[in-house]
Scaffold this motif. Structure first.
Motif, mmCIF file in Angstrom:
data_model
loop_
_atom_site.group_PDB
_atom_site.id
_atom_site.type_symbol
_atom_site.label_atom_id
_atom_site.label_comp_id
_atom_site.label_asym_id
_atom_site.label_seq_id
_atom_site.Cartn_x
_atom_site.Cartn_y
_atom_site.Cartn_z
ATOM 1 N N GLN A 13 0.811 -1.149 -0.108
ATOM 2 C CA GLN A 13 -0.115 0.132 -0.044
ATOM 3 C C GLN A 13 0.883 1.195 0.030
ATOM 4 O O GLN A 13 1.930 1.254 0.399
ATOM 5 C CB GLN A 13 -0.916 0.017 1.217
ATOM 6 N N PRO A 14 0.512 2.366 -0.318
ATOM 7 C CA PRO A 14 1.139 3.896 -0.465
ATOM 8 C C PRO A 14 1.565 4.025 1.001
ATOM 9 O O PRO A 14 0.769 3.717 1.892
ATOM 10 C CB PRO A 14 0.060 4.652 -0.890
ATOM 11 N N GLY A 16 3.964 2.229 2.436
ATOM 12 C CA GLY A 16 4.425 0.901 2.888
ATOM 13 C C GLY A 16 5.847 0.847 2.373
ATOM 14 O O GLY A 16 6.572 1.871 1.921
ATOM 15 N N VAL A 122 2.580 -0.479 -6.131
ATOM 16 C CA VAL A 122 2.288 0.341 -4.939
ATOM 17 C C VAL A 122 0.548 0.488 -5.156
ATOM 18 O O VAL A 122 0.508 1.442 -6.253
ATOM 19 C CB VAL A 122 3.120 1.435 -4.649
ATOM 20 N N SER A 123 -0.188 0.103 -4.537
ATOM 21 C CA SER A 123 -1.736 0.322 -4.584
ATOM 22 C C SER A 123 -2.514 0.190 -3.422
ATOM 23 O O SER A 123 -2.170 -0.998 -2.700
ATOM 24 C CB SER A 123 -2.054 -0.692 -5.935
ATOM 25 N N SER A 124 -3.378 0.937 -3.556
ATOM 26 C CA SER A 124 -4.378 0.744 -2.268
ATOM 27 C C SER A 124 -5.694 -0.292 -2.752
ATOM 28 O O SER A 124 -6.383 -0.706 -1.898
ATOM 29 C CB SER A 124 -4.920 1.880 -1.721
#
Length: 124
Positions: A13-14, A16, A122-124
């Motif tokens: 996640q962003p 992280g 990188v993604s939620s």
């Protein structure tokens, strides 16, 4: 034969963190320069960071300064890239590259050998 194997990529996640590893073989690790590059979809490959093994000099792209840290473990012939405060724009395939000798560079053409890459998303 100079060989490089990356690992440690994944989905995060962003904000992280991840730690990438590059295990090397086939050359004198202490007399080399190892770099990390990345390539996002539809974009050219760009240099991220380098380290000259014996003298420990490092360099970073402006886009990752203060967030990424390169380090080495000479006993394991391994270079690491610690990725902190990750952003969606850090999404890419990350490659390690090597050259014999000391070279303070993030130009692709300055490196002799490349690994296969590890995906960082990188993604939620």
């Amino acid at each position: 034969q100079l060989q490089l194997v990356e690992s440690g990529g994944g989905l995060v996640q962003p904000g992280g963190s991840l730690r990438l590893s590059c295990v090397t073989s086939g050359f004198t690790f202490d007399v080399s320069t190892i770099a990390w590059f990345r390539q996002a979809p539809g974009k050219e490959r760009e240099g991220v960071s380098y380290i000259t093994i014996r003298i420990g000099r490092t360099g970073y792209a402006d886009s990752v300064k203060g967030r990424f840290t390169i380090s080495k473990d000479s006993a394991k012939n391994t270079v690491y890239l610690q990725l902190d405060s990750l952003k969606p724009e850090d999404t890419a395939v990350y490659y390690c590259a090597a050259r014999r000798g000391y070279y303070f560079s993030l130009r692709e053409t300055d490196y002799e050998s490349w690994g296969q890459g590890t995906q960082v998303t990188v993604s939620s």
